[in-house]
Scaffold this active site. Sequence first.
Site, PDB file in Angstrom:
ATOM      1  N   ALA A  94       1.253  -2.585   4.578  1.00 50.29           N
ATOM      2  CA  ALA A  94      -0.063  -2.019   4.899  1.00 50.29           C
ATOM      3  C   ALA A  94      -0.081  -0.554   4.477  1.00 50.29           C
ATOM      4  CB  ALA A  94      -0.350  -2.134   6.394  1.00 50.29           C
ATOM      5  N   GLY A 107      -4.154  -0.761  -1.147  1.00 53.19           N
ATOM      6  CA  GLY A 107      -3.687   0.311  -2.019  1.00 53.19           C
ATOM      7  C   GLY A 107      -3.218  -0.230  -3.366  1.00 53.19           C
ATOM      8  N   GLU A 114      -4.862 -10.993  -0.277  1.00 48.65           N
ATOM      9  CA  GLU A 114      -4.099 -10.722   0.950  1.00 48.65           C
ATOM     10  C   GLU A 114      -4.892 -11.188   2.167  1.00 48.65           C
ATOM     11  OE1 GLU A 114      -1.635  -6.798  -0.630  1.00 48.65           O
ATOM     12  OE2 GLU A 114      -3.497  -6.502   0.446  1.00 48.65           O
ATOM     13  N   LYS A 132       3.040   4.816   8.052  1.00 49.43           N
ATOM     14  CA  LYS A 132       1.789   4.049   8.027  1.00 49.43           C
ATOM     15  C   LYS A 132       1.117   3.978   9.407  1.00 49.43           C
ATOM     16  CE  LYS A 132       2.832   3.088   3.733  1.00 49.43           C
ATOM     17  NZ  LYS A 132       3.068   1.754   3.219  1.00 49.43           N
TER      18      LYS A 132
HETATM   19  C1  5RP Z   1      -1.502  -3.958  -1.616  1.00 51.99           C
HETATM   20  C2  5RP Z   1      -1.349  -3.604  -0.191  1.00 51.99           C
HETATM   21  C3  5RP Z   1      -0.013  -3.096   0.256  1.00 51.99           C
HETATM   22  O1  5RP Z   1       0.427  -3.877   1.310  1.00 51.99           O
HETATM   23  C4  5RP Z   1      -0.155  -1.681   0.712  1.00 51.99           C
HETATM   24  O2  5RP Z   1      -0.743  -0.922  -0.345  1.00 51.99           O
HETATM   25  C5  5RP Z   1       1.194  -1.075   1.101  1.00 51.99           C
HETATM   26  O3  5RP Z   1       1.986  -0.939  -0.029  1.00 51.99           O
HETATM   27  P1  5RP Z   1       3.464  -0.391   0.037  1.00 51.99           P
HETATM   28  O4  5RP Z   1       4.290  -1.438   0.706  1.00 51.99           O
HETATM   29  O5  5RP Z   1       3.830  -0.188  -1.416  1.00 51.99           O
HETATM   30  O6  5RP Z   1       3.454   0.916   0.798  1.00 51.99           O
HETATM   31  O7  5RP Z   1      -2.234  -3.706   0.613  1.00 51.99           O
HETATM   32  O8  5RP Z   1      -2.831  -4.282  -1.923  1.00 51.99           O
END
Ligand code: 5RP
Length: 233
Positions: A94, A107, A114, A132
């Site tokens: 997330a 992101g 998802e 996070k």
């Molecule tokens: C992708 C997502 C990812 O879960 C989110 O961006 C977190 O990424 P990371 O594990 O690289 O910090 O939602 O669409």
Amino acid sequence: MTSDTNLSPQDALKKAVAQAAVDYTLSKIDDTSIVGIGTGSTANFFIDLLAEHKAKVAGTVASSEASADRLKQHGIPVYDLNAVDEVTIYVDGADETNSHLELIKGGGAALTREKITAAVAKEFLCIADGSKWVDNLGGFPLPVEVIPMARSHVARELAKLGGDPVYREGVITDNGNVIIDVHHLHPISPVRELEEKINNITGVVTNGLFALRPADALMLGTEGGVKTIYPKN
Ligand code: 5RP
């Protein structure tokens, strides 16, 4: 593939939660279970560590082409979601989480697949490093997946909701759509209401708020170890 050398402190936390999630997943699956696999750097650690036990994994569904490719490189079977009856557990990262385990995701531009995988899964386990964790969502710009011809219309509607929409240049999602990131929404409240409002804008495929279907549990990587957190009522 991941190695312990040269890991940043944040990546070490991501790897620790991924390992805890692999152990948990193995305790929940049998030889018919399908595991839902998320997208992003934390999910990549999960994939690589799960691969060490691939004989115990009957199959997976992936929330992105990138994750599907990584799973296949490890020799882990990947199925179309339409071909499976059930997803036992979905494990994904997330961009932000609050204490209700309402999330911002997307992101990596994979938010729609998802959200679909989370909707199908019996259990949704979020894995994240401690950065996070937030009191209120919205510090991270909220990703919105949009049908390309509706981009300007949706941006105007998002501005009416008080945000600053920014087109994510050069990004096309796995579904052939574009992403608008909405800045300056912090603090988002009530979260479910905004998730519904944005989804009701014509031309929006979905948005990166995961509040109508929050995570069931969170494994959070902290300096003090991996903490398993359940949603606050
Ligand atoms: C992708 C997502 C990812 O879960 C989110 O961006 C977190 O990424 P990371 O594990 O690289 O910090 O939602 O669409």
